[in-house]
Each structure stands twice: as structure tokens, then as C-alpha cells.
Scaffold this motif. Structure first.
Motif, PDB file in Angstrom:
ATOM      1  N   ASP A  84       0.860  -1.177   0.000  1.00  0.00           N
ATOM      2  CA  ASP A  84       0.000   0.000   0.000  1.00  0.00           C
ATOM      3  C   ASP A  84       0.893   1.223   0.000  1.00  0.00           C
ATOM      4  O   ASP A  84       1.907   1.264   0.709  1.00  0.00           O
ATOM      5  CB  ASP A  84      -0.922  -0.012   1.215  1.00  0.00           C
ATOM      6  N   ILE A  85       0.515   2.201  -0.819  1.00  0.00           N
ATOM      7  CA  ILE A  85       1.299   3.422  -0.978  1.00  0.00           C
ATOM      8  C   ILE A  85       0.361   4.603  -0.749  1.00  0.00           C
ATOM      9  O   ILE A  85      -0.715   4.674  -1.351  1.00  0.00           O
ATOM     10  CB  ILE A  85       1.923   3.498  -2.387  1.00  0.00           C
ATOM     11  N   ALA A  86       0.777   5.525   0.104  1.00  0.00           N
ATOM     12  CA  ALA A  86      -0.033   6.703   0.409  1.00  0.00           C
ATOM     13  C   ALA A  86       0.180   7.762  -0.674  1.00  0.00           C
ATOM     14  O   ALA A  86       0.772   8.812  -0.452  1.00  0.00           O
ATOM     15  CB  ALA A  86       0.317   7.246   1.791  1.00  0.00           C
ATOM     16  N   ALA A  87      -0.278   7.431  -1.882  1.00  0.00           N
ATOM     17  CA  ALA A  87      -0.190   8.341  -3.026  1.00  0.00           C
ATOM     18  C   ALA A  87      -1.216   7.888  -4.053  1.00  0.00           C
ATOM     19  O   ALA A  87      -1.616   6.719  -4.081  1.00  0.00           O
ATOM     20  CB  ALA A  87       1.213   8.314  -3.624  1.00  0.00           C
ATOM     21  N   GLY A  88      -1.627   8.817  -4.910  1.00  0.00           N
ATOM     22  CA  GLY A  88      -2.611   8.508  -5.937  1.00  0.00           C
ATOM     23  C   GLY A  88      -2.076   7.562  -7.001  1.00  0.00           C
ATOM     24  O   GLY A  88      -0.864   7.439  -7.205  1.00  0.00           O
ATOM     25  N   ILE A  89      -3.008   6.916  -7.690  1.00  0.00           N
ATOM     26  CA  ILE A  89      -2.650   5.916  -8.687  1.00  0.00           C
ATOM     27  C   ILE A  89      -1.799   6.513  -9.815  1.00  0.00           C
ATOM     28  O   ILE A  89      -0.890   5.847 -10.328  1.00  0.00           O
ATOM     29  CB  ILE A  89      -3.909   5.193  -9.224  1.00  0.00           C
ATOM     30  N   ASP A  90      -2.043   7.755 -10.201  1.00  0.00           N
ATOM     31  CA  ASP A  90      -1.262   8.360 -11.290  1.00  0.00           C
ATOM     32  C   ASP A  90       0.203   8.521 -10.902  1.00  0.00           C
ATOM     33  O   ASP A  90       1.099   8.305 -11.722  1.00  0.00           O
ATOM     34  CB  ASP A  90      -1.852   9.711 -11.710  1.00  0.00           C
ATOM     35  N   ARG A  91       0.459   8.862  -9.656  1.00  0.00           N
ATOM     36  CA  ARG A  91       1.836   9.019  -9.175  1.00  0.00           C
ATOM     37  C   ARG A  91       2.550   7.666  -9.137  1.00  0.00           C
ATOM     38  O   ARG A  91       3.708   7.545  -9.511  1.00  0.00           O
ATOM     39  CB  ARG A  91       1.843   9.667  -7.796  1.00  0.00           C
ATOM     40  N   VAL A  92       1.838   6.628  -8.685  1.00  0.00           N
ATOM     41  CA  VAL A  92       2.429   5.288  -8.631  1.00  0.00           C
ATOM     42  C   VAL A  92       2.649   4.760 -10.052  1.00  0.00           C
ATOM     43  O   VAL A  92       3.692   4.179 -10.362  1.00  0.00           O
ATOM     44  CB  VAL A  92       1.555   4.329  -7.799  1.00  0.00           C
ATOM     45  N   TRP A  93       1.684   4.986 -10.937  1.00  0.00           N
ATOM     46  CA  TRP A  93       1.822   4.570 -12.338  1.00  0.00           C
ATOM     47  C   TRP A  93       3.069   5.207 -12.956  1.00  0.00           C
ATOM     48  O   TRP A  93       3.845   4.534 -13.634  1.00  0.00           O
ATOM     49  CB  TRP A  93       0.560   4.942 -13.119  1.00  0.00           C
ATOM     50  N   ALA A  94       3.270   6.474 -12.705  1.00  0.00           N
ATOM     51  CA  ALA A  94       4.465   7.154 -13.236  1.00  0.00           C
ATOM     52  C   ALA A  94       5.736   6.480 -12.722  1.00  0.00           C
ATOM     53  O   ALA A  94       6.701   6.284 -13.475  1.00  0.00           O
ATOM     54  CB  ALA A  94       4.446   8.630 -12.854  1.00  0.00           C
ATOM     55  N   ALA A  95       5.742   6.080 -11.450  1.00  0.00           N
ATOM     56  CA  ALA A  95       6.941   5.480 -10.852  1.00  0.00           C
ATOM     57  C   ALA A  95       7.284   4.124 -11.451  1.00  0.00           C
ATOM     58  O   ALA A  95       8.439   3.703 -11.394  1.00  0.00           O
ATOM     59  CB  ALA A  95       6.776   5.355  -9.337  1.00  0.00           C
ATOM     60  N   VAL A  96       6.305   3.417 -12.031  1.00  0.00           N
ATOM     61  CA  VAL A  96       6.587   2.108 -12.621  1.00  0.00           C
ATOM     62  C   VAL A  96       6.660   2.135 -14.141  1.00  0.00           C
ATOM     63  O   VAL A  96       6.887   1.102 -14.765  1.00  0.00           O
ATOM     64  CB  VAL A  96       5.578   1.015 -12.152  1.00  0.00           C
ATOM     65  N   THR A  97       6.507   3.341 -14.745  1.00  0.00           N
ATOM     66  CA  THR A  97       6.540   3.426 -16.212  1.00  0.00           C
ATOM     67  C   THR A  97       7.499   4.482 -16.759  1.00  0.00           C
ATOM     68  O   THR A  97       7.834   4.427 -17.940  1.00  0.00           O
ATOM     69  CB  THR A  97       5.136   3.715 -16.780  1.00  0.00           C
ATOM     70  N   GLN A  98       7.916   5.438 -15.967  1.00  0.00           N
ATOM     71  CA  GLN A  98       8.791   6.507 -16.471  1.00  0.00           C
ATOM     72  C   GLN A  98      10.246   6.193 -16.129  1.00  0.00           C
ATOM     73  O   GLN A  98      10.587   6.054 -14.947  1.00  0.00           O
ATOM     74  CB  GLN A  98       8.390   7.861 -15.887  1.00  0.00           C
ATOM     75  N   PRO A  99      11.108   6.076 -17.152  1.00  0.00           N
ATOM     76  CA  PRO A  99      12.497   5.663 -16.912  1.00  0.00           C
ATOM     77  C   PRO A  99      13.236   6.481 -15.861  1.00  0.00           C
ATOM     78  O   PRO A  99      13.964   5.913 -15.042  1.00  0.00           O
ATOM     79  CB  PRO A  99      13.158   5.807 -18.286  1.00  0.00           C
ATOM     80  N   ASP A 100      13.048   7.807 -15.848  1.00  0.00           N
ATOM     81  CA  ASP A 100      13.770   8.624 -14.868  1.00  0.00           C
ATOM     82  C   ASP A 100      13.323   8.305 -13.444  1.00  0.00           C
ATOM     83  O   ASP A 100      14.137   8.354 -12.512  1.00  0.00           O
ATOM     84  CB  ASP A 100      13.598  10.119 -15.173  1.00  0.00           C
ATOM     85  N   LEU A 101      12.059   7.934 -13.258  1.00  0.00           N
ATOM     86  CA  LEU A 101      11.571   7.555 -11.928  1.00  0.00           C
ATOM     87  C   LEU A 101      11.941   6.110 -11.590  1.00  0.00           C
ATOM     88  O   LEU A 101      12.341   5.818 -10.462  1.00  0.00           O
ATOM     89  CB  LEU A 101      10.054   7.759 -11.830  1.00  0.00           C
TER      90      LEU A 101
END
Length: 158
Positions: free
Chosen positions: A21-38
Motif C-alpha cells: 500500500d502506498i499513500a499516493a494517488g494511482i497516477d503518481r504510482v503509475w508514473a513510478a513504474v513506467t517513467q524511466p527517470d523515476l
């Protein structure tokens, strides 16, 4: 701010699984698993990704282990993405190609939850490895530490 506390990854036969569980919105988590810099901030030391679509390739890299090519096998924003990656001994593979016989598939699924997002990773395909039990355990430990880094990154940016 304290990081959300999550149980470690578990291995069941040749499957490694972890839900956090992550205390952040789905868009922020999605970015973390799809954006190379993240991705490079929590998974390895660097990430290259050609594009975000099924069939796109790239590589995850660790300074102490080399680069491991991957291919996107599933892409369903912002709910699921699956990466097939060659993860045999670094240097033994073509650095630009995923070798299916020496690869595993890890799939992230995301679901909105009260107060944030649940991220689940399931990695399969260890049977083809020369020492599958050792590789399963290595990846179980890896998902425990790497996803804790993802939580710290995403919650720290919240």
C-alpha cells in the motif's frame, strides 16, 4: 513523514509476489513504474525505455551487475504493466535482446484504495534458470528492498 509499512515479498514455488500500500494517488504510482527517470530512482541505477507500448524495449541497469534488457508484454494504463526481462548472468546475453529462455515476467497491477494505491507485483518464469530456487530467493529479497524504495520515493514526493 513515515513510510507506509508493508509486508515483505513472498515466494510460492517459482512465483514471487508482493502487494504494498502506498499513500499516493494511482497516477503518481503509475508514473513510478513506467517513467524511466523515476524507475531509475528505485529499481537499479538506470533505466532506458524506447516507448510505452506493448513490444517496446529497454534495459534496467545496475552499476554492480550490468544491464538487463526488457520488453513490455502488457500495457493497460494506469492499471497494469508487465515487463519480460532477461535476468541471467550479466554479460552472458545479447545486451539489446530479451532472451525468452533466460527471462522472467513481472507484472505490476495498481488499484485505488482509500488513502492511496495498492501495487502488486507478481514475477514468474523462474523454472528455466539453472538454479531456480536461488534466483527465486534473490528476486524475493529484491522485490522487498526495491519496492520499499519505490514507497519512499513516491510517498516522499507526495
Amino acid at each position: 513523514m513515515t513510510m507506509t509499512d508493508n509486508p515483505p515479498a513472498v515466494a510460492d514455488g517459482f512465483v514471487v509476489r508482493r502487494s504494498i500500500d502506498i499513500a499516493a494517488g494511482i497516477d503518481r504510482v503509475w508514473a513510478a513504474v513506467t517513467q524511466p527517470d523515476l524507475i531509475a530512482q528505485w529499481f537499479g541505477d538506470r533505466c532506458r525505455l524506447d516507448s510505452l507500448e506493448v513490444g517496446a524495449g529497454g534495459a534496467f541497469g545496475w552499476d554492480d551487475a550490468g544491464d538487463f534488457p526488457f520488453r513490455i508484454e502488457e500495457f493497460d494504463p494506469p492499471r497494469a504493466i508487465a515487463y519480460r526481462w532477461s535476468n541471467a548472468v550479466a554479460g552472458a546475453l545479447d545486451p539489446l535482446q530479451v532472451v525468452d529462455a533466460h527471462s522472467t515476467l513481472f507484472r505490476f497491477t495498481l488499484e485505488e484504495r482509500p488513502g492511496g494505491t495498492r501495487l502488486t507485483v507478481v514475477e514468474t518464469g523462474f523454472e528455466s534458470h539453472e538454479r531456480p530456487d536461488a534466483v527465486v530467493e534473490d528476486h524475493r529479497q529484491g522485490w522487498t528492498s526495491e519496492l520499499d524504495e519505490l514507497v519512499a520515493l513516491v510517498e516522499g514526493a507526495a
